[in-house]
Design a protein around this motif. Sequence first.
Motif, short mmCIF file in Angstrom:
data_model
loop_
_atom_site.label_atom_id
_atom_site.label_comp_id
_atom_site.label_asym_id
_atom_site.label_seq_id
_atom_site.Cartn_x
_atom_site.Cartn_y
_atom_site.Cartn_z
N SER A 1 31.04 23.02 -7.72
CA SER A 1 30.28 24.15 -8.26
C SER A 1 29.27 24.66 -7.24
O SER A 1 29.08 25.87 -7.08
CB SER A 1 29.56 23.73 -9.54
N ALA A 2 28.61 23.74 -6.54
CA ALA A 2 27.60 24.13 -5.55
C ALA A 2 28.22 24.84 -4.35
O ALA A 2 27.56 25.65 -3.70
CB ALA A 2 26.83 22.90 -5.08
N ARG A 3 29.49 24.55 -4.07
CA ARG A 3 30.12 25.11 -2.87
C ARG A 3 30.86 26.42 -3.15
O ARG A 3 31.61 26.89 -2.30
CB ARG A 3 31.07 24.08 -2.26
N VAL B 1 19.46 36.62 -5.20
CA VAL B 1 19.72 35.47 -4.34
C VAL B 1 18.93 34.25 -4.81
O VAL B 1 19.41 33.12 -4.74
CB VAL B 1 19.39 35.82 -2.87
N ALA B 2 17.71 34.46 -5.31
CA ALA B 2 16.91 33.35 -5.81
C ALA B 2 17.60 32.66 -6.97
O ALA B 2 17.60 31.42 -7.07
CB ALA B 2 15.52 33.85 -6.23
N ILE B 3 18.21 33.43 -7.86
CA ILE B 3 18.94 32.85 -8.98
C ILE B 3 20.11 32.02 -8.47
O ILE B 3 20.36 30.88 -8.89
CB ILE B 3 19.42 33.95 -9.93
N GLN B 4 20.86 32.59 -7.53
CA GLN B 4 22.01 31.88 -6.97
C GLN B 4 21.59 30.57 -6.30
O GLN B 4 22.21 29.52 -6.50
CB GLN B 4 22.73 32.77 -5.96
N LYS B 5 20.50 30.61 -5.56
CA LYS B 5 20.03 29.41 -4.87
C LYS B 5 19.57 28.35 -5.86
O LYS B 5 19.78 27.15 -5.64
CB LYS B 5 18.88 29.77 -3.91
N ALA B 6 18.95 28.78 -6.96
CA ALA B 6 18.50 27.82 -7.97
C ALA B 6 19.68 27.09 -8.60
O ALA B 6 19.64 25.88 -8.81
CB ALA B 6 17.68 28.53 -9.04
N VAL B 7 20.75 27.83 -8.91
CA VAL B 7 21.92 27.21 -9.51
C VAL B 7 22.60 26.28 -8.51
O VAL B 7 23.01 25.15 -8.86
CB VAL B 7 22.91 28.29 -10.00
N VAL B 8 22.72 26.71 -7.26
CA VAL B 8 23.32 25.85 -6.23
C VAL B 8 22.49 24.59 -6.05
O VAL B 8 23.03 23.48 -5.95
CB VAL B 8 23.46 26.62 -4.90
N LEU B 9 21.17 24.73 -6.00
CA LEU B 9 20.30 23.57 -5.83
C LEU B 9 20.43 22.62 -7.01
O LEU B 9 20.45 21.39 -6.84
CB LEU B 9 18.85 24.04 -5.69
N TYR B 10 20.54 23.16 -8.21
CA TYR B 10 20.74 22.32 -9.39
C TYR B 10 22.03 21.52 -9.25
O TYR B 10 22.06 20.30 -9.50
CB TYR B 10 20.80 23.19 -10.64
N MET B 11 23.12 22.18 -8.86
CA MET B 11 24.40 21.49 -8.73
C MET B 11 24.37 20.47 -7.59
O MET B 11 24.94 19.38 -7.71
CB MET B 11 25.52 22.51 -8.52
N TYR C 1 14.86 30.58 -14.80
CA TYR C 1 14.64 30.21 -13.40
C TYR C 1 13.45 29.27 -13.27
O TYR C 1 13.51 28.23 -12.60
CB TYR C 1 14.40 31.47 -12.56
N THR C 2 12.36 29.62 -13.93
CA THR C 2 11.16 28.79 -13.87
C THR C 2 11.42 27.41 -14.46
O THR C 2 11.03 26.38 -13.89
CB THR C 2 10.01 29.47 -14.63
N GLY C 3 12.09 27.37 -15.61
CA GLY C 3 12.39 26.09 -16.24
C GLY C 3 13.29 25.21 -15.39
O GLY C 3 13.08 23.99 -15.30
N ASP D 1 20.88 22.50 -19.30
CA ASP D 1 22.03 23.26 -19.79
C ASP D 1 21.67 24.68 -20.21
O ASP D 1 22.33 25.64 -19.81
CB ASP D 1 22.68 22.51 -20.95
N ALA D 2 20.64 24.83 -21.01
CA ALA D 2 20.29 26.17 -21.51
C ALA D 2 19.91 27.10 -20.37
O ALA D 2 20.35 28.26 -20.31
CB ALA D 2 19.15 26.06 -22.52
N ASP D 3 19.09 26.62 -19.44
CA ASP D 3 18.67 27.46 -18.32
C ASP D 3 19.83 27.77 -17.39
O ASP D 3 19.97 28.90 -16.91
CB ASP D 3 17.54 26.77 -17.55
#
Length: 284
Positions: free
Chosen positions: A39-41, A86-96, A137-139, A165-167
Amino acid sequence: MNPLRTLSSTALLAASLLLGGCISNRVNLEEVREFADASARLGAYAELSTHYRDTYLREQPYLPPAADKVARENDAKRHAAYDDFVAIQKAVVLYMQTLAALASADRYDFTPQISTLGTGLTGLAKTTLVQNQVSAYTGLTRLLTRAFTSHLQKESVETMVREGDADVRVLLEAMIGMTEVYAAANENEKKTVLGFFEVALPLADRPQDRLLYTLARAHVQGKTGEYRLIDQRFALAREGLAKVALGHQKLRENLATMSSSEMRHMLSGYVRDLNMIRAGLTAD
């Protein structure tokens, strides 16, 4: 303090911690790690965001003067939205990436992930996102910061998935919606560029303009191929994001049995699909 800025002081403190990955009675998290890693890649989303941002640079040579003013205004809006996208995308990648690290059998160091938390969304007064996306994003960034200081690996994986999960769902839905926006902008660009040649080419189909006409037709063929390829990438990106969202949802619903053979088989299927989608996104 701006609520959209990440908790950098806590993150920097966590940078000194090298967390141990061994716990007693460890459950099998290999498929969780592989799913999070795949998912991160799914990195083509960032490329599509850049493609969207640079729309005006590509379409400007083909615009009539009367349309240029509106196009420049749209260009300013795209640039204003780009950093948030891009910030949203980076947050999801960082989470994964963090979830993959927590599910790894090895020792793990979150220093690389922590270093990416220094930048966030623009201020509340400037952000192009809606409130639930800002809150998600903040959560998620707060959850990541807490995860970097956790010492219990299995509990951290469960906590990450349960609390994130929700965020994650909100941000993935936002990314899918943004991909639709990207695709619409690309469709308008395609109509502008190819429409220019539909009007101009018949006027150049004269013996004395044969060289110009031939070069223009070759250019049209090249641009048509480019638009076909980017359309395919938009479709693949949407499919990949939907797979990530569904896989994470299934993981959340089955936390108590995530080491079962059925759940591991399901996650392996998502990994296979995501790897195929990534191969399609990177193909010429």
